[in-house]
Write a protein that holds these residues in place. Structure first.
Motif, short mmCIF file in Angstrom:
data_model
loop_
_atom_site.label_atom_id
_atom_site.label_comp_id
_atom_site.label_asym_id
_atom_site.label_seq_id
_atom_site.Cartn_x
_atom_site.Cartn_y
_atom_site.Cartn_z
N SER A 1 45.69 29.87 54.08
CA SER A 1 46.12 31.24 54.25
C SER A 1 47.57 31.29 54.66
O SER A 1 48.11 30.35 55.22
N LYS B 1 41.80 38.56 49.81
CA LYS B 1 41.27 37.31 49.27
C LYS B 1 41.38 37.35 47.74
O LYS B 1 40.87 38.29 47.10
N VAL C 1 44.00 34.96 51.85
CA VAL C 1 43.10 33.83 52.03
C VAL C 1 42.53 33.46 50.67
O VAL C 1 42.50 34.28 49.75
N GLU D 1 37.77 30.90 54.87
CA GLU D 1 39.03 31.22 55.53
C GLU D 1 39.04 32.62 56.12
O GLU D 1 39.82 32.91 57.02
N ILE E 1 40.71 33.39 59.64
CA ILE E 1 41.77 34.38 59.83
C ILE E 1 41.41 35.32 60.97
O ILE E 1 42.22 35.60 61.86
#
Length: 662
Positions: A2, A57, A210, A215, A219
């Motif tokens: 990320s 994402k 991400v 992830e 995050i």
């Protein structure tokens, strides 16, 4: 992996398509959030405003190619969908409003519409029109057809998310219509294009991208670790710095330096205390110095109401600085004259300095060795009084009083010590003994505090405080509570009363271990039941007590004593607990280090009559230790008849609601 970026809204949407997953909650913003965004834009001027975090994402698959040849990557909006949706909706309404003015022939309008549509409007991919932002399945059709395309609403029932989208569209339509009302087309265009720039280039977002579901959790964990929500104390500081930045001259730097300096010291004071004291500092300072009605305390919103941004932001920086102000839609715009700047500078300086002083007062209140440098005398008396108050059941309730006194009488150590002693008597009688609810009397205590701050005569204020104390806990109520066969063991305050008794009996306060030794053990091991809670079935205790007497008397005040040796005493017979003079081991009352244990040894036997006798003894001591003189109500009413009647009614209602122990 990320990474994060700080981007304008135009930069966020560049080369992207956004999709809100079905599992996300529906659109939820209501009028408050919408108005906050509008106010931020109105006061933004030519600067930037941090509008929050967006987590994206990437969605696997090839980029989407539009009919114009643009290659757009698809992203799922993991977090920030509410603010992103609202921004898209506002821009859609702005485009519609600009189209009303397109017929004027202004080339700037046409270019602005084209650019907004290209970046924020619907795109055609493989022959299908779709919005840049798609919502979850339950809202997407309504979002696309009714909100963006403006098609008539079919049916009479809208789900909650649809209702909020419709209300948001109407909110912005109303604000935009008012923004251009009563002005010529040229001015209307200027205002709308100004708003366009504020939304697309003035708002900035912290954007995280991400690449996997795993992830997403990382995050959020990172955001929580490094970015817990700002505390109110931090929010107040940031807001005051923002206002200081509006000053046009050297006062800007001077005020900003003062805020940063004082806040550094405030944080140092608060760092030594539990986190709850941040809220207590702001609230108690506000009640003492600004508004004594606790119901009006709205945390940072109260400060923003006192120092409204609209008052100090130059009119030329507003969205519509030349229009007539409509009370229901905009705050009053005041000309940024030197008078306004001087008022801003002086008011914020006074607020910051008094708040910093109160942070220092809190630090001294919780420091047993506080030096009280500002006091001309009675420093030791003040230390003793504050230590006793801190041991009492309730302390935060009195902070507005203590703040007001210290701010208005900074050198009067004797007066402050007397006030703290009276506050401790209030806490002991009203809460520890009479067992009133923990905010009993707060409205009037705050009024007394505010009166002290404003310069009301000290004698009147102290008399009012004593009268309030007496109304909640007169001698008759206090004495009855001290002699009752209540479960004192179930109250944490039993240790407070017995500890104060030990200090009174001890030859020196240094003979008694710190208060923390008795309350930080995590249990009640420092409280001894002379008559055990669970005597053995064949114990001699049953020769003196029936089961009913044991049940009635075991937890009464007369049967409790502080000790360091509770585990040793356990369920022993009284003779074993009492021991003999000069006994070294095992521990016994005769040779205990606490004076109240040695006092117990003066009873040859421990019968029901012994418990009653000792309780009467403790009651007589407590009535003297926390004694107050019945107030002269006639004099008090003559001094402030309106307040006296308010107090009488308030106390009567309070006592009716909280009848008996709480």
């Amino acid at each position: 992996m990320s990474h994060d970026m700080r981007l304008t809204l135009s930069e966020v949407v560049s080369q992207r398509l956004f999709e809100v997953a079905d599992y996300q909650r529906p659109y939820a913003w209501e009028s408050k959030q919408l108005q906050d965004l509008w106010d931020d834009l109105d006061l933004l001027g030519s600067g930037h405003h941090y509008a929050g975090t967006i987590v994206l994402k990437a969605i696997d698959g090839p980029k989407q190619i539009t009919i114009d040849g643009d290659r757009l990557a698809r992203y799922e909006v993991v977090d920030g969908q509410q603010r992103l949706t609202t921004c898209f909706l506002l821009i859609d309404r702005l485009i519609k409003r600009l189209r009303h003015l397109q017929e004027t022939g202004d080339e700037g309008v046409g270019r602005a519409i084209t650019k907004l549509v290209d970046n924020f409007g619907q795109v055609t991919i493989s022959g299908v029109r779709k919005p840049r932002l798609s919502l979850g399945a339950d809202l997407n059709e309504f979002w696309k057809e009714q909100v963006l395309l403006g098609k008539p609403i079919i049916g009479s029932i809208l789900v909650a998310g649809e209702q909020r989208l419709q209300a948001a569209a109407e909110f912005f339509d109303e604000r935009l219509a008012f923004l251009v009302s009563g002005v010529d087309d040229t001015t209307a265009i200027e205002r709308l294009l100004d708003l366009r720039g504020r939304v697309t280039a003035g708002l900035k977002f912290l954007v995280y991208e991400v690449e996997s579901d795993a992830e997403v959790g990382v995050i959020f964990e990172t955001l929580n670790e490094r970015g817990r929500g700002l505390t109110d104390v931090e929010k107040v500081k940031n807001y005051l710095l923002y206002l200081a930045g509006q000053l046009p001259d050297d006062r800007k730097r001077d005020l900003a330096a003062l805020i940063n300096s004082k806040w550094s010291e405030i944080f140092k004071e608060l760092a030594r205390l539990p986190s709850r004291y941040e809220e207590r500092l702001l609230r108690s300072h506000w009640l003492a110095t600004q508004e004594p009605d606790a119901r009006q305390w709205k945390r940072t919103a109260s400060l923003k109401a006192k120092f409204p941004r609209s008052k100090y932001v130059p009119g030329s920086d507003r969205l519509a600085h030349t229009r007539e102000v409509h009370d229901s839609l905009a705050s009053e715009v005041i000309d940024a004259s030197d008078h306004v700047w001087t008022e801003l500078y002086e008011d914020i300086k006074a607020y910051v300095e008094s708040l910093h002083a109160c942070a220092t007062f809190i630090g001294e209140l919780h420091d047993p060795s506080a030096q009280y440098h500002s006091f001309a005398s009675d420093r030791e008396r003040a230390r003793r009084a504050t230590s006793s108050l801190n041991r009492s059941p309730v302390t935060a309730l009195f902070l507005p009083l203590l703040f007001a006194w210290r701010l208005s009488h900074p050198t009067d150590g004797a007066g402050y010590a007397g006030l703290v002693e009276l506050c401790e008597k209030y806490s002991a009688r009203v809460f520890a003994i009479a067992q009133r609810r923990s905010n009993a009397g707060e409205p009037y205590l705050c009024k007394i505090a505010h009166g002290i701050y404003l310069g009301k005569p000290v004698d009147e204020s102290m008399a009012a405080l004593q009268a309030l104390l007496w109304d909640y806990a007169p001698d008759s109520v206090v004495e009855q509570a001290l002699l009752a066969t209540d479960n004192w063991y179930g109250r944490q305050s039993h240790k407070y009363l017995l500890y104060e008794y030990e200090l009174w009996k001890a030859k020196s306060p240094f003979d008694v271990k710190p208060w923390s030794d008795f309350i930080d053990t995590g249990n009640r091991r420092t409280t001894e039941h002379v008559l055990p809670q669970n005597p053995d079935p064949d114990s001699e205790w049953w020769n003196s007590y029936s089961e009913e007497e044991h049940k009635r008397l075991q937890h009464t005040l007369g049967n409790l004593v502080l000790t360091y040796d509770n585990s040793s005493y356990s369920n022993k017979e009284y003779a074993a607990k009492r021991g003999v003079i000069d006994q070294v081991a095992p521990p016994c009352y005769y040779t205990a280090s606490l004076a109240q244990e040695r006092e117990i040894a003066s009873w040859e036997v421990w019968t029901p009559a012994s418990i009653v006798e000792r309780q009467e003894q403790l009651a007589r001591w407590a009535m003297e230790r926390w004694g107050v003189v019945q107030p002269n109500y006639a004099a008090l009413q003559q001094a402030d008849a309106e307040v006296a009647s308010e107090v009488e009614a308030a106390v009567a209602a309070d006592l009716e609601e909280s009848e008996g122990p709480v």
